[in-house]
Design an enzyme around this catalytic site. Structure first.
Site: not given
Length: 176
Positions: A9, A11, A50, A80, A82
């Site tokens: 990941d 952040d 992420t 992603c 969205h």
């Protein structure tokens, strides 16, 4: 078990506080580049994964992130774009990005590792596909283990790491 790949990941795991930072303003933690380098040296495939819904808002481009992940040494980035309410199959905790990578790179996800700072997204996505789950205490990690533990109470991480470098050391010590 011989691991095939590691999904990391962004952040709160590689750098930042867990909140969005535009790639031009994002700084990895001091130990993150060493951690990524150790994984690369070991021969493991390294992928970023992420959620970045600000792409769909026009605040940043997917290419901005891809350039950042390329600079950091990732083989590929799964992003992603969205909003969570779109209910796509790629927005973590949905495992769509992991499934896409498994198809593209012929990976057995039960022989892969996910490292992230949010139990209710990163760890649940890993759990959905049988991947090894590592939660880091950086970013949202401490709050995932405390205040927000109820959102993913049924799932246990395989390892709780102080940070990305600690996670990588654990992987390299336990990967046979």
């Amino acid at each position: 078990m011989k691991y095939q790949a590691v999904f990391i990941d962004r952040d709160g795991t590689i750098g930042g506080t867990g909140h969005f930072k535009h790639p031009r303003d994002f700084s990895p933690y001091p130990f993150s580049e060493e951690a990524i380098s150790r994984l690369k040296t070991s021969g493991l495939r390294i992928f970023a994964f992420t959620n970045q819904h600000r792409i769909s808002r026009g605040e940043v481009t997917e290419d901005d992130f891809i350039k950042e992940f390329n600079r950091l040494g990732f083989e590929k980035a799964y992003i992603c774009p969205h909003e969570p309410e779109h209910q796509c199959n790629c927005h973590k905790p949905a495992p769509g990005m992991l499934i896409q990578a498994s198809r593209e790179f012929n990976l057995d996800l039960s022989k892969c590792i996910v490292i992230g700072d949010v139990g209710s997204t990163d760890i649940l996505a890993a759990s959905a596909v049988g991947a090894t789950k590592i939660l880091v205490r950086t970013g949202w990690g401490e709050e995932s283990l405390g205040k927000y533990r109820s959102k993913w109470a049924e799932t246990e991480p395989d390892y709780i790491a102080d940070n990305l470098l600690d996670a990588v050391i654990w992987i390299l010590d336990n990967g046979e």
